[in-house]
Design an enzyme around this catalytic site. Structure first.
Site, PDB file in Angstrom:
ATOM      1  N   CYS A   1     -11.490   4.806 -29.050  1.00  0.00           N
ATOM      2  CA  CYS A   1     -12.744   5.518 -29.310  1.00  0.00           C
ATOM      3  C   CYS A   1     -13.575   5.655 -28.051  1.00  0.00           C
ATOM      4  O   CYS A   1     -14.635   5.027 -27.919  1.00  0.00           O
ATOM      5  CB  CYS A   1     -13.512   4.779 -30.404  1.00  0.00           C
ATOM      6  SG  CYS A   1     -12.566   4.808 -31.912  1.00  0.00           S
TER       7      CYS A   1
ATOM      8  N   TYR B   1      -9.092   5.765 -12.421  1.00  0.00           N
ATOM      9  CA  TYR B   1      -9.016   6.429 -11.103  1.00  0.00           C
ATOM     10  C   TYR B   1      -8.763   7.923 -11.225  1.00  0.00           C
ATOM     11  O   TYR B   1      -8.359   8.550 -10.257  1.00  0.00           O
ATOM     12  CB  TYR B   1      -7.880   5.847 -10.257  1.00  0.00           C
ATOM     13  CG  TYR B   1      -7.700   4.354 -10.330  1.00  0.00           C
ATOM     14  CD1 TYR B   1      -8.633   3.494  -9.758  1.00  0.00           C
ATOM     15  CD2 TYR B   1      -6.589   3.794 -10.959  1.00  0.00           C
ATOM     16  CE1 TYR B   1      -8.464   2.121  -9.822  1.00  0.00           C
ATOM     17  CE2 TYR B   1      -6.409   2.433 -11.015  1.00  0.00           C
ATOM     18  CZ  TYR B   1      -7.357   1.595 -10.460  1.00  0.00           C
ATOM     19  OH  TYR B   1      -7.174   0.238 -10.519  1.00  0.00           O
TER      20      TYR B   1
ATOM     21  N   GLY C   1       0.765  -1.242   0.000  1.00  0.00           N
ATOM     22  CA  GLY C   1       0.000   0.000   0.000  1.00  0.00           C
ATOM     23  C   GLY C   1       0.787   1.278   0.000  1.00  0.00           C
ATOM     24  O   GLY C   1       0.214   2.344  -0.233  1.00  0.00           O
TER      25      GLY C   1
ATOM     26  N   ARG D   1       3.321  -1.412  -5.750  1.00  0.00           N
ATOM     27  CA  ARG D   1       3.608  -0.131  -6.401  1.00  0.00           C
ATOM     28  C   ARG D   1       4.945   0.490  -5.975  1.00  0.00           C
ATOM     29  O   ARG D   1       5.702   0.971  -6.815  1.00  0.00           O
ATOM     30  CB  ARG D   1       2.485   0.849  -6.063  1.00  0.00           C
ATOM     31  CG  ARG D   1       2.542   2.160  -6.822  1.00  0.00           C
ATOM     32  CD  ARG D   1       1.577   3.191  -6.221  1.00  0.00           C
ATOM     33  NE  ARG D   1       0.289   2.650  -5.910  1.00  0.00           N
ATOM     34  CZ  ARG D   1      -0.779   2.683  -6.721  1.00  0.00           C
ATOM     35  NH1 ARG D   1      -0.684   3.270  -7.896  1.00  0.00           N
ATOM     36  NH2 ARG D   1      -1.923   2.169  -6.331  1.00  0.00           N
TER      37      ARG D   1
ATOM     38  N   PRO E   1       4.591  -5.296  -0.631  1.00  0.00           N
ATOM     39  CA  PRO E   1       4.585  -4.073  -1.433  1.00  0.00           C
ATOM     40  C   PRO E   1       4.525  -4.371  -2.930  1.00  0.00           C
ATOM     41  O   PRO E   1       5.144  -5.327  -3.402  1.00  0.00           O
ATOM     42  CB  PRO E   1       5.920  -3.397  -1.081  1.00  0.00           C
ATOM     43  CG  PRO E   1       6.805  -4.520  -0.624  1.00  0.00           C
ATOM     44  CD  PRO E   1       5.923  -5.624  -0.103  1.00  0.00           C
TER      45      PRO E   1
ATOM     46  N   TYR F   1       0.862  -1.188 -12.203  1.00  0.00           N
ATOM     47  CA  TYR F   1      -0.549  -1.154 -12.581  1.00  0.00           C
ATOM     48  C   TYR F   1      -0.781  -0.482 -13.938  1.00  0.00           C
ATOM     49  O   TYR F   1      -1.797   0.174 -14.140  1.00  0.00           O
ATOM     50  CB  TYR F   1      -1.384  -0.473 -11.480  1.00  0.00           C
ATOM     51  CG  TYR F   1      -1.246  -1.157 -10.141  1.00  0.00           C
ATOM     52  CD1 TYR F   1      -1.746  -2.441  -9.949  1.00  0.00           C
ATOM     53  CD2 TYR F   1      -0.590  -0.536  -9.076  1.00  0.00           C
ATOM     54  CE1 TYR F   1      -1.597  -3.082  -8.722  1.00  0.00           C
ATOM     55  CE2 TYR F   1      -0.443  -1.180  -7.850  1.00  0.00           C
ATOM     56  CZ  TYR F   1      -0.957  -2.447  -7.685  1.00  0.00           C
ATOM     57  OH  TYR F   1      -0.810  -3.086  -6.478  1.00  0.00           O
TER      58      TYR F   1
ATOM     59  N   ARG G   1      -4.852   3.778 -15.819  1.00  0.00           N
ATOM     60  CA  ARG G   1      -5.078   4.427 -14.516  1.00  0.00           C
ATOM     61  C   ARG G   1      -5.788   5.771 -14.609  1.00  0.00           C
ATOM     62  O   ARG G   1      -6.657   6.061 -13.777  1.00  0.00           O
ATOM     63  CB  ARG G   1      -3.766   4.548 -13.736  1.00  0.00           C
ATOM     64  CG  ARG G   1      -3.047   3.191 -13.537  1.00  0.00           C
ATOM     65  CD  ARG G   1      -1.893   3.256 -12.560  1.00  0.00           C
ATOM     66  NE  ARG G   1      -2.367   3.557 -11.217  1.00  0.00           N
ATOM     67  CZ  ARG G   1      -2.286   4.741 -10.656  1.00  0.00           C
ATOM     68  NH1 ARG G   1      -1.695   5.749 -11.288  1.00  0.00           N
ATOM     69  NH2 ARG G   1      -2.787   4.937  -9.461  1.00  0.00           N
TER      70      ARG G   1
END
Ligand code: LLP
Length: 427
Positions: free
Chosen positions: A356, A327, A247, A287, A285, A384, A323
């Site tokens: 598109c 998000y 995290g 990211r 871990p 990610y 991403r």
């Protein structure tokens, strides 16, 4: 030679006016391999790992790389060789981890929806721990283990109901999330699991969310987990390990998350104060080990001035970099050439891909001085991005290169049309 390093990405810098990763110029890599192209710095990954290793020096700790962040085989191989275990969430990830040289005993299996087949496969290879996420899963795992004549090592994922203060789609440790077992059901669940012959309790775990930039939610979650661990052990159930999930965030847009070693100095002091400092410790871990090590290089296809917006249309899209669409995430976008090319005036652009959909944007309101044919670097794209890439719009997934000093290894070829149609059959 002037060198200027980009914030948050120590191995990515301008030298002689050109953006480099370690000893390689991105422009040369783009010319050789085409775009869109993901490029990773091995030194950057190992530097991120060493922050955790420093943090855990002298402790009994296992770093299990959460491979959902980037599951390309050569990336896994870097971490396996550096001594990491893996946090997996599917039998596909299990197979990849093993193919990259993972030791099964150092694998933990997370996820709310493990199938019986996945459980069997993981039991057969002897993984280190199943991180169980529901009472129903406990019963199924017990049955599967008994049928296979095995005992499944388990940890129960607790949902500590702590707000990680991150994007709602990547918060996982709140009451309303699907993950883990509620704090007040935990002890009873441990007691039930302890009575089942197909299970052997080895630990307790949590994971509260992703891209966490503040120490406070971790401190709170650790305190709650230790309360539970004490109660579980007082009930006569031993916990060999404590697993704190992953995290930890990275710098996408000026965020200042703690370094892994600084975070762990604080958390270890907390563990020491409560007598858990010498316990086996696990972290997962993702990211923070690969995020800033990766860059996506893309070519400007067209500049399209508009009444309300100017668009910079590039050859990378939401299928490569999902991403922003998912998000509203920010990725810095910089040119490969440090000074503006002749004839290019700085202007405000939305950087968008060819897919598109209006949701297909990579960056909004970015000032760039570019021409068609120039290359741009989308930063902090190691986590990610490729692992969430798709073939939407029948676009082949990008190629990937791993850089080690002045050497660049092609670690994934671009999808061909044949690759894309491989499993399909005309009726
Ligand atoms: N352990 C568990 C049980 C997890 O669910 C996750 C991530 C991790 C470890 C690794 O978390 P990290 O250290 O990478 O934050 N696709 C989203 C992120 C989803 C994270 C899901 N779980 C994004 O692009 O931001």
């Amino acid at each position: 030679m002037t060198i200027s390093t980009l914030a948050g990405a120590p191995h990515i810098h301008y030298a002689n006016g050109q953006l480099h990763v370690e000893g390689c110029a991105f422009e040369a890599l783009a010319q050789e391999h085409g775009t869109p192209l993901f490029v990773y710095s091995k030194a950057s990954m190992l530097a991120a790992l060493s922050a955790y290793q420093r943090g855990f020096a002298g402790r009994n700790a296992q770093i299990c790389y959460a491979m959902k962040a980037n599951s390309s085989l050569a990336i896994l191989q870097v971490f396996a060789r550096a001594g990491c275990g893996f946090d997996i969430v599917s039998s596909g990830e299990l197979a990849r981890a093993l193919a990259a040289g993972a030791r099964p005993a150092q694998i933990v299996f997370s996820g709310v929806g493990k199938t019986r087949r996945e459980m069997r496969e993981a039991l057969e290879v002897g993984i280190g721990c199943f991180n169980v996420e529901s009472e129903a899963e406990i019963d199924v795992l017990n049955e599967v283990a008994l049928a296979a004549d095995r005992v499944a090592p388990i940890s129960i994922r607790v949902n500590p109901n702590v707000d990680p203060k991150t994007h709602p789609y990547i918060s996982t440790g709140l009451k309303g999330n699907k993950f883990g077992i509620a704090h007040d059901r935990t002890l009873a669940t441990y007691q039930r699991a302890a009575a089942l012959p197909g299970l052997h309790i080895v630990g307790i775990d949590f994971h509260i969310g992703s891209q966490i930039t503040d120490e406070a939610p971790y401190r709170e979650a650790v305190e709650r987990m230790l309360d539970l661990a004490q109660a579980i052990e007082a009930a006569g159930i031993a916990l060999e390990h404590l697993d704190f999930g992953g995290g930890l965030g990275i710098n996408y847009n000026g965020e200042t998350p703690p370094e892994a070693d600084a975070l762990w100095a604080t958390l270890l002091a907390q563990l020491d104060a409560r007598g858990f400092g010498q316990r086996k410790l696990l972290v997962e871990p993702g990211r923070s080990l690969v995020g800033t090590a990766g860059v996506c290089v893309t070519e400007v296809l067209y500049l399209k001035p508009g009444e309300q917006k100017n668009f910079c249309i590039v050859d990378a899209a939401m299928n490569d970099l999902p991403r922003p669409a998912l998000y509203q995430a920010f990725h810095a976008i910089v040119p490969l050439a440090q000074s503006a090319p002749a004839g290019a005036q700085p202007a405000l652009y939305d950087v968008v891909g060819p897919v598109c959909e209006s949701g297909d944007w990579i960056g909004r309101d970015r000032t760039l001085a570019v021409r068609a044919g120039d290359h741009l670097a989308v930063l902090s794209a190691g986590a990610y991005c490729m692992s969430m890439a798709s073939n939407y719009n029948s676009r082949g997934r990008a190629a990937e290169v791993l850089v080690e000093g002045t050497q660049a290894h092609l670690i994934r070829s671009r999808d061909s049309i044949t690759d894309q149609m491989r499993n399909e059959h005309l009726a």
